[in-house]
Design a protein around this motif. Structure first.
Motif, PDB file in Angstrom:
ATOM      1  N   GLU A   1       0.823  -1.207   0.000  1.00  0.00           N
ATOM      2  CA  GLU A   1       0.000   0.000   0.000  1.00  0.00           C
ATOM      3  C   GLU A   1       0.855   1.254   0.000  1.00  0.00           C
ATOM      4  OE1 GLU A   1      -2.530  -0.431   3.329  1.00  0.00           O
ATOM      5  OE2 GLU A   1      -3.933  -1.815   2.340  1.00  0.00           O
ATOM      6  N   LYS A   2       1.948   1.253   0.770  1.00  0.00           N
ATOM      7  CA  LYS A   2       2.828   2.422   0.774  1.00  0.00           C
ATOM      8  C   LYS A   2       3.435   2.639  -0.608  1.00  0.00           C
ATOM      9  CE  LYS A   2       4.171   2.158   5.658  1.00  0.00           C
ATOM     10  NZ  LYS A   2       5.295   1.948   6.600  1.00  0.00           N
TER      11      LYS A   2
ATOM     12  N   ARG B   1       1.097   8.931  -6.182  1.00  0.00           N
ATOM     13  CA  ARG B   1       1.505  10.333  -6.113  1.00  0.00           C
ATOM     14  C   ARG B   1       2.379  10.707  -7.310  1.00  0.00           C
ATOM     15  NH1 ARG B   1       3.104  10.752   0.359  1.00  0.00           N
ATOM     16  NH2 ARG B   1       0.939  10.624   1.142  1.00  0.00           N
ATOM     17  N   LYS B   2       3.285   9.774  -7.690  1.00  0.00           N
ATOM     18  CA  LYS B   2       4.133  10.055  -8.844  1.00  0.00           C
ATOM     19  C   LYS B   2       3.305  10.150 -10.112  1.00  0.00           C
ATOM     20  CE  LYS B   2       8.382   8.441 -11.075  1.00  0.00           C
ATOM     21  NZ  LYS B   2       9.452   7.404 -11.054  1.00  0.00           N
TER      22      LYS B   2
ATOM     23  N   LEU C   1       3.015  13.262 -12.616  1.00  0.00           N
ATOM     24  CA  LEU C   1       3.236  13.147 -14.051  1.00  0.00           C
ATOM     25  C   LEU C   1       1.997  13.575 -14.843  1.00  0.00           C
ATOM     26  CD1 LEU C   1       5.140   9.725 -14.206  1.00  0.00           C
ATOM     27  CD2 LEU C   1       6.100  12.018 -14.494  1.00  0.00           C
ATOM     28  N   GLU C   2       0.839  13.208 -14.313  1.00  0.00           N
ATOM     29  CA  GLU C   2      -0.381  13.641 -14.999  1.00  0.00           C
ATOM     30  C   GLU C   2      -0.517  15.154 -14.968  1.00  0.00           C
ATOM     31  OE1 GLU C   2      -3.584  11.608 -13.184  1.00  0.00           O
ATOM     32  OE2 GLU C   2      -3.290   9.739 -14.308  1.00  0.00           O
ATOM     33  N   GLY C   3      -0.079  15.776 -13.840  1.00  0.00           N
ATOM     34  CA  GLY C   3      -0.112  17.234 -13.780  1.00  0.00           C
ATOM     35  C   GLY C   3       0.821  17.855 -14.790  1.00  0.00           C
ATOM     36  N   GLU C   4       2.069  17.267 -14.876  1.00  0.00           N
ATOM     37  CA  GLU C   4       3.017  17.779 -15.872  1.00  0.00           C
ATOM     38  C   GLU C   4       2.488  17.566 -17.284  1.00  0.00           C
ATOM     39  OE1 GLU C   4       6.641  15.788 -15.093  1.00  0.00           O
ATOM     40  OE2 GLU C   4       7.040  16.849 -13.189  1.00  0.00           O
ATOM     41  N   LYS C   5       1.867  16.381 -17.502  1.00  0.00           N
ATOM     42  CA  LYS C   5       1.302  16.107 -18.823  1.00  0.00           C
ATOM     43  C   LYS C   5       0.210  17.100 -19.161  1.00  0.00           C
ATOM     44  CE  LYS C   5      -1.132  12.534 -21.410  1.00  0.00           C
ATOM     45  NZ  LYS C   5      -1.730  11.175 -21.343  1.00  0.00           N
TER      46      LYS C   5
END
Length: 845
Positions: free
Chosen positions: A479-480, A487-488, A492-496
């Motif tokens: 889970e961690k 989160r990564k 990445l989706e935000g950068e995309k």
């Protein structure tokens, strides 16, 4: 210079924007300070009022109170089987589910919440009936109206419009007919009696949900089932009548939250007072609320502020341990500290707090079976507001049932109190608890609840700590790692997304450049086309001529212009002449109008003179009609005399009948006595005095039994009299009808003359309106009536003799005076002679 001016302009604009930004920041800061001061003032006023009232009135329990509650309460949390409800919900499509959410909120998520019986029995031990709250160790907690309203998310309710039991309500059958849209016969067959109340089985509602053609009614029945099986589960497998009373009034946008809280508090108090019992309330909602105050979070998620966020959905999907025993939970809750509690639920966004209603010092909750009070000021920390001493006096006596005496008066008082609700703004500055509250809480007299154990004080985490297995450790590591990868991926989706925005911006810029290039090429092509057309027109127009040729063409054009100017001047002169002729024609027209007006005036006067002449002629005719009416009235009087005479004839008819009787008696006498007797000779002497009597007696003597012949002769004579009477009546009726028509005509003529008398005849010197008919014209109907009146038959009535005379009476019934017109001339017998004959017959007898 231009560059310098532009630079100064940019400099001024920059400083202007900075000044506007500074002013806006100052305005926001001032608004926040004003709002803060308002909150402080509002909160301080309520605090002063509460602390002062508590000092004057005291608490709910006083020193020396001996609790009657049991040390341990066994609570049954038996629930209905909700599997069929879940299956029906899962079969519905998104459209039906959205319709349900819009009308009834997030109720379906309660079906997914499992009831932890061990935790619930532990919670019941800490219910403080005297203060209507849970007292866990050093803290007080209670579900509030604002929290339950946020959990259930009803979009169509008014928070201050509560349910109150009406005095005159429709019957259970009528309410079910309204909710289910079914016939009275269908409902009556399925209503059952369970204990002291009526119910309807869940299986009947289930079958109706599956086959009902109306989607809206299908949703309503499903919501009613949740209310009866989950929120108010009184009889297992049945929906109680009181539940339908609440549900039937949800269309009026009332809030069911006070009713839900009232049943929860009253059921807990009832179990605590008896030491056992079954909890009749929404256990799922109470457990969700409890877990929300022990759900530690680092920060509030932004989803809480979204309109589509459902805290109940998130809490229902959260897995929790259900293998902790009752004793373990009691130990946890018995030693609960202030730091162990998440005072404000993460999904709660409070603004104002409802702390009292009307003249009550707290809030009264009206349920479907009774009412109870609770004090929101006791748990201000749940709103993340500063906690001060609350007013609790009277809470222990606030509960009443709808079976108690005088409950209707109590309902009216509570309903009127909810019309005047009092709210306060929360204050989060400074310490969360006042020193006065700490002192008050330590001195407060509580009911019989588990006490704090100093020797067993441990954090909640230690109580709930369980040694994880290898599989659980691997699961936690997984889970961690999954959380890190999520989160990564989010980063990445935000950068995309940012790159996509940049690409879109560049694409838009390129599209603009391409459009500009295309437009420039189109402009260049159009310029080339225009240039070619210009060159072609120059060649066609012959622009290569000499100056002499151009001079000649210009001279010719000037000549043409002079000709057109001359034509234009001629046209203007012709227009002036036409205008003058038009003016002359207009003057002549005005003169003609004046002449026409004079002619109309003279014509009007002439018509008035003709009206005067006609009026005089009409007056003459009226005089003649009056004379003729007088003659008709005389004829009417004569007719009345003839009617009176006919009445006399009727009397004569009676005499004739009497004479017939005498003739019969004479027959009898002729048989009894011979004609040679002395009395017979006297009778013969009487007959010789009158030849007519002689004929009568001759008939009698010739035929001693001539009754039929005499009767026939008498009947013929009577028929002739009746015929005469009928003909005379018909004649009189015709004359009366003629007379009535003449009178009606006279009244119309009189009205007409009266109307004309108001005209020129009274004031011939003034112009009057036009007469009703043109001069020399008389209506045909009026002339015909006058001729008829003048030519009507006149009736002459001869003098009649008295009835008691010997002269016969002649009746003239024709229109003329010729006696031959009378078909009959009856001879009426002398009444004196009849009397003498009667006397003679008596003497003979």
């Amino acid at each position: 210079a231009f560059v310098l001016v532009a630079w100064h302009f940019d400099y001024i604009a920059f400083h202007y924007k900075r000044a506007l930004t500074h002013i806006r920041l100052l305005d926001e800061k001032l608004s926040m300070e004003i709002e803060f001061l308002d909150k402080v003032e509002n909160n301080a006023v309520v605090q002063v009022w509460s602390e002062k009232a508590q000092l004057q009135k005291g608490d709910s329990l006083t020193e020396g109170y001996k609790s009657e509650l049991w040390d341990f309460t066994y609570v049954s949390v038996t629930q209905n089987n909700l599997q069929e409800l879940k299956e029906i919900w899962d079969q519905w499509d998104d459209e039906i589910k959205q319709l349900f959410y819009y009308n009834y909120g997030d109720l379906p998520y309660l079906l997914d919440i499992k009831v932890d019986e061990h935790l619930f029995r532990a919670l019941a031990q800490f219910w403080n009936s005297a203060y209507s709250c849970f007292t866990f160790g050093e803290v007080d907690l209670v579900p509030t109206i604002e929290e339950y309203t946020t959990l259930l998310r009803w979009p169509k309710i008014q928070v201050d419009k509560i349910y109150s039991k009406a005095v005159n309500v429709p019957t259970f059958v009528k309410k079910l007919m309204n909710i289910l849209a079914m016939s009275e016969e269908w409902v009556s067959v399925r209503v059952k009696q369970k204990g002291d109340s009526k119910c309807i089985p869940w299986r009947s509602l289930r079958d109706l949900i599956l086959v009902h053609p109306d989607t809206k009614k299908k949703v309503d029945i499903f919501a009613l089932s949740i209310y009866g099986l989950v929120i108010f589960p009184k009889a297992l497998g049945y929906v109680d009548e009181a539940v339908t009373d609440l549900f039937d009034r949800l269309d009026k946008r009332i809030t069911p939250v006070p009713a839900i809280l009232a049943k929860t508090f009253r059921s807990l108090s009832a179990c605590r007072s008896t030491g056992e019992g079954r909890f009749i309330g929404c256990a799922q909602l109470l457990l969700v609320w409890f877990h929300s105050h022990f759900w530690k979070v680092d920060k509030v998620s932004y989803r809480v502020f979204s309109e589509n966020y459902s805290p109940l959905k998130e809490l229902a999907s959260t897995t929790r341990r259900d293998n902790i025993m009752v004793e373990k939970w009691i130990a946890i809750l018995q030693n609960l500290k202030d730091k162990d509690v998440e005072w404000k639920a993460p999904w709660m966004v409070p603004d104002e707090i409802l702390y009292r209603c009307g003249d009550f010092d707290w809030v009264l909750l009206l349920g479907i079976w009774g009412a109870v009070g609770y004090a929101p000021l006791l748990v201000l920390k749940q709103y993340r507001s500063r906690q001060f001493v609350p007013i609790t006096q009277g809470l222990s006596q606030s509960e009443f049932s709808y079976k108690d005496d005088g409950y209707k008066k109590n309902i009216r008082e509570v309903t009127n109190a909810w019309k005047q609700t009092h709210r306060m703004k929360r204050l989060t500055v400074g310490p969360m608890v006042t020193p006065e509250y700490n002192g008050w809480w330590s001195r407060r007299v509580n009911d019989n609840i588990p006490r704090l154990r100093e020797e067993d004080v441990r954090p909640v985490e230690e109580h709930l700590q369980v040694v994880p297995s290898e599989m659980e450790i691997i699961k936690q590591d997984f889970e961690k790692r999954s959380l890190q990868l999520e989160r990564k991926i989010e980063r990445l989706e935000g950068e995309k997304m940012q790159l996509g925005l940049d690409v879109d911006a560049q694409r838009l810029e390129a599209d603009k450049l391409i459009k500009g290039k295309n437009k420039a090429e189109e402009d260049l092509d159009s310029l080339k086309t225009d240039y070619k057309k210009l060159r072609r027109s120059m060649r066609t127009a012959g622009l290569g001529k000499t100056s002499e040729q151009w001079r000649q063409e210009i001279q010719e054009e000037r000549t043409k212009v002079d000709q057109w100017e001359k034509k234009f001047q001629d046209t203007q002169a012709r227009e002036v002449a036409l205008r003058e002729s038009l003016l002359v024609c207009q003057n002549e027209k005005a003169g003609l109008k004046v002449r026409v007006a004079e002619l109309e005036k003279s014509l009007h006067q002439h018509r008035n003179c003709n009206s005067v002449i006609e009026l005089k002629a009409s007056l003459g005719k009226i005089e003649e009609l009056k004379e003729w009416v007088g003659e008709l009235e005389d004829a009417l009087q004569n007719s009345e005399l003839r009617i009176e005479l006919l009445e006399r004839v009727a009397q004569i008819r009676g005499v004739a009948e009497h004479l017939q009787t005498l003739a019969v008696q004479a027959d009898v006498l002729s048989l009894k006595y011979e004609s040679e007797s002395d009395r017979g000779r006297e009778l013969a002497w009487l007959l010789r005095r009158d030849p007519n009597k002689t004929k009568i007696m001759t008939v009698i003597l010739e035929h001693p039994y001539g009754t039929r012949t005499k009767t026939k002769a008498m009947d013929q004579w009577i028929e002739r009299l009746e015929q005469m009477q009928k003909e005379m009546q018909d004649k009189m009726q015709e004359q009366l009808d003629v007379l009535e028509s003449q009178r009606a005509m006279m009244s119309q003529l009189t009205q007409l003359l009266a109307d004309k008398g108001k005209g020129p005849a009274l004031n011939s010197g003034v112009d009057q309106e036009d007469p009703v008919y043109p001069p020399g014209f008389a209506p045909t109907s009026t002339q015909a009536q006058l001729d008829m009146c003048q030519q009507g038959a006149r009736v002459h009535i001869r003098p009649q003799c008295q009835v008691d005379t010997l002269t016969p009476i002649n009746f003239q019934i024709g229109s003329g005076s010729n006696p031959g017109d009378n078909p009959v001339n009856p001879v009426v017998p002398d009444l004196n002679d009849v009397a003498e004959v009667e006397k003679a017959r008596v003497d003979l007898s």
